[in-house]
Design an enzyme around this catalytic site. Structure first.
Site, mmCIF file in Angstrom:
data_model
loop_
_atom_site.group_PDB
_atom_site.id
_atom_site.type_symbol
_atom_site.label_atom_id
_atom_site.label_comp_id
_atom_site.label_asym_id
_atom_site.label_seq_id
_atom_site.Cartn_x
_atom_site.Cartn_y
_atom_site.Cartn_z
ATOM 1 N N LYS A 1 47.207 38.109 36.099
ATOM 2 C CA LYS A 1 46.744 38.514 34.767
ATOM 3 C C LYS A 1 47.334 39.883 34.431
ATOM 4 O O LYS A 1 47.016 40.864 35.095
ATOM 5 C CB LYS A 1 45.219 38.560 34.731
ATOM 6 C CG LYS A 1 44.575 37.205 35.036
ATOM 7 C CD LYS A 1 43.067 37.275 35.080
ATOM 8 C CE LYS A 1 42.461 35.901 35.374
ATOM 9 N NZ LYS A 1 40.987 35.925 35.407
ATOM 10 N N ASP B 1 35.682 35.316 30.563
ATOM 11 C CA ASP B 1 36.269 36.164 31.599
ATOM 12 C C ASP B 1 35.870 37.622 31.400
ATOM 13 O O ASP B 1 35.678 38.367 32.365
ATOM 14 C CB ASP B 1 37.797 36.017 31.569
ATOM 15 C CG ASP B 1 38.432 36.273 32.928
ATOM 16 O OD1 ASP B 1 37.703 36.576 33.891
ATOM 17 O OD2 ASP B 1 39.666 36.166 33.031
ATOM 18 N N THR C 1 33.900 39.904 34.242
ATOM 19 C CA THR C 1 34.650 41.029 34.793
ATOM 20 C C THR C 1 33.952 42.357 34.513
ATOM 21 O O THR C 1 34.037 43.289 35.317
ATOM 22 C CB THR C 1 36.083 41.053 34.215
ATOM 23 O OG1 THR C 1 36.653 39.754 34.336
ATOM 24 C CG2 THR C 1 36.963 42.030 34.970
ATOM 25 N N LYS D 1 41.133 41.917 29.081
ATOM 26 C CA LYS D 1 39.735 42.022 29.528
ATOM 27 C C LYS D 1 39.633 42.964 30.717
ATOM 28 O O LYS D 1 38.598 43.608 30.932
ATOM 29 C CB LYS D 1 39.160 40.641 29.861
ATOM 30 C CG LYS D 1 39.894 39.853 30.945
ATOM 31 C CD LYS D 1 39.391 40.096 32.339
ATOM 32 C CE LYS D 1 40.200 39.312 33.356
ATOM 33 N NZ LYS D 1 39.782 39.574 34.739
ATOM 34 N N ALA E 1 37.349 35.098 43.078
ATOM 35 C CA ALA E 1 37.791 34.423 44.296
ATOM 36 C C ALA E 1 36.651 34.283 45.297
ATOM 37 O O ALA E 1 36.537 33.271 45.996
ATOM 38 C CB ALA E 1 38.949 35.196 44.923
ATOM 39 N N ARG F 1 37.312 44.129 40.692
ATOM 40 C CA ARG F 1 37.982 45.359 41.151
ATOM 41 C C ARG F 1 38.180 46.340 39.995
ATOM 42 O O ARG F 1 38.181 47.547 40.200
ATOM 43 C CB ARG F 1 39.309 45.001 41.802
ATOM 44 C CG ARG F 1 40.320 44.400 40.879
ATOM 45 C CD ARG F 1 41.523 43.806 41.583
ATOM 46 N NE ARG F 1 41.214 42.579 42.278
ATOM 47 C CZ ARG F 1 42.117 41.785 42.837
ATOM 48 N NH1 ARG F 1 43.392 42.117 42.800
ATOM 49 N NH2 ARG F 1 41.777 40.677 43.441
ATOM 50 N N GLU G 1 44.429 45.475 38.145
ATOM 51 C CA GLU G 1 45.345 44.995 37.119
ATOM 52 C C GLU G 1 45.179 45.733 35.789
ATOM 53 O O GLU G 1 46.146 45.919 35.043
ATOM 54 C CB GLU G 1 45.135 43.487 36.896
ATOM 55 C CG GLU G 1 45.335 42.623 38.130
ATOM 56 C CD GLU G 1 46.798 42.316 38.403
ATOM 57 O OE1 GLU G 1 47.672 42.952 37.782
ATOM 58 O OE2 GLU G 1 47.064 41.449 39.254
#
Length: 330
Positions: A106, A242, A246, A189, A138, A253, A279
């Site tokens: 992403k 998402d 998140t 996002k 995950a 993270r 990311e």
């Protein structure tokens, strides 16, 4: 049963290898690092990034791209977004015409402002490139917890093929042809999740989190629609779905890094502490550049950039957001 390779053995690559193997496919998991490959050979587990998720004995492990790519019906590109172009470039002479590559990284490439599928297509024009995205940590996929996600492709046939490959009783897959919308939502996002984490680190509450999620999806959808994506995509799994997970989960993270920044850590200190690729840090500059290119107002994304790269304090960035000119909601 299909022959599948997962290119990238981080937490998400490992979880998807577990899922695909349990779906009855023959899976090869490729690692960039020899020591990571050795870890899998010994433990059948990513003991560092996804402890507790034990891969079946049938999974094969390799650091040889040729072994991972040749003869596979489908490849999953699961390396971090900054490594997508270099990895695809190394696959140039291995990928056959029409071979399906499903991107799960992403991000937006800062130098070109391209989404990840476009980056892959630059290097591998012979491939049939698609995307898989949505609210899917995950850690939960690897435990078999119910998860729903969306597969995007250039054509319905490919999207349905990917849907059938990944679908399971605990992993529901929808299809879409709006690859641009899926990827813009997936990349940006993470920037909003950094903002949500920063707010948590500053000690703010649920009201602040709800505001960031709501106004964040407004920014993402404004920009995405201006770029040519469908507005409905941003209110689906790869958009608001998402974004919510998140911004709210400690599995994220990006949120964890944001919390540390809100507590006074530098960007680099926060990334070092999280010990995984954040990311949102890589997508923040690209997101702002896209907003400027398309003349779209994105105050939250701009504020995150100021905190990350311009030395602005998190508390003053929040106050500036709160004191912006009065507006209608829509």
């Amino acid at each position: 049963m299909a022959k599948v390779s997962v290119i990238g053995s981080g937490s998400w690559g490992t979880a998807l290898a577990w899922l695909l193997c349990n779906n009855g496919h023959h899976v090869t998991l490729w690692s960039f690092l020899k020591e990571e490959n050795d870890m899998f050979l010994k433990h059948h587990e990513n003991t560092d990034k996804l402890p507790g998720v034990i891969l079946p004995d049938s999974v094969e492990y390799t650091t040889d791209l040729e072994k991972a790519v040749l003869g596979t019906e489908l490849m999953v590109m699961a390396v971090p977004s900054p490594a997508v172009r270099s990895t695809a470039k190394n696959m140039k002479n291995l990928v056959k015409d029409g071979q399906i590559i499903v991107d799960v990284a992403k991000g937006i490439e800062e130098s070109t402002l391209k989404i990840m599928t476009e980056v892959i297509e630059d290097e591998l024009p012979q491939a049939n490139v698609a995307v898989l995205s949505g609210p899917s940590h995950a850690e939960e996929v690897g435990k078999g917890l119910p998860t729903t996600i969306v597969a995007g492709a250039h054509d319905a046939e490919t999207a349905k093929y990917i849907q059938n490959m990944f679908m399971s009783p605990v992993f529901r897959v929808y299809t879409s042809l709006d690859m641009l919308g899926i990827e813009i939502g997936a990349a940006l996002k993470n920037v909003i999740a950094l903002a949500a984490g920063i707010a948590d680190g500053l000690g703010f509450g649920d009201n602040t989190k709800a505001a960031l999620i709501t106004r964040g999806i407004a920014e993402i959808s404004r920009l995405g629609v201006e770029m040519g994506a469908k507005s409905s995509t941003f209110y689906g799994l790869s958009g608001i779905g998402d974004l919510v997970v998140t911004c709210a989960s400690m599995h994220s993270r990006n949120r964890r890094a944001g919390i540390l920044i809100g507590k006074g850590y530098t960007m680099q200190e926060a990334m070092d502490e999280v010990h995984m690729v954040v990311e949102g840090v890589y997508s923040a500059k690209a997101g702002l550049k896209l907003a400027e290119k398309y003349n779209v107002e994105t105050p939250i994304i701009k504020a995150v950039n100021q905190i990350l790269f311009d030395g602005k304090s998190a508390s003053s960035a929040v106050m500036d957001l709160m004191q912006r000119v009065r507006k209608d909601e829509v």
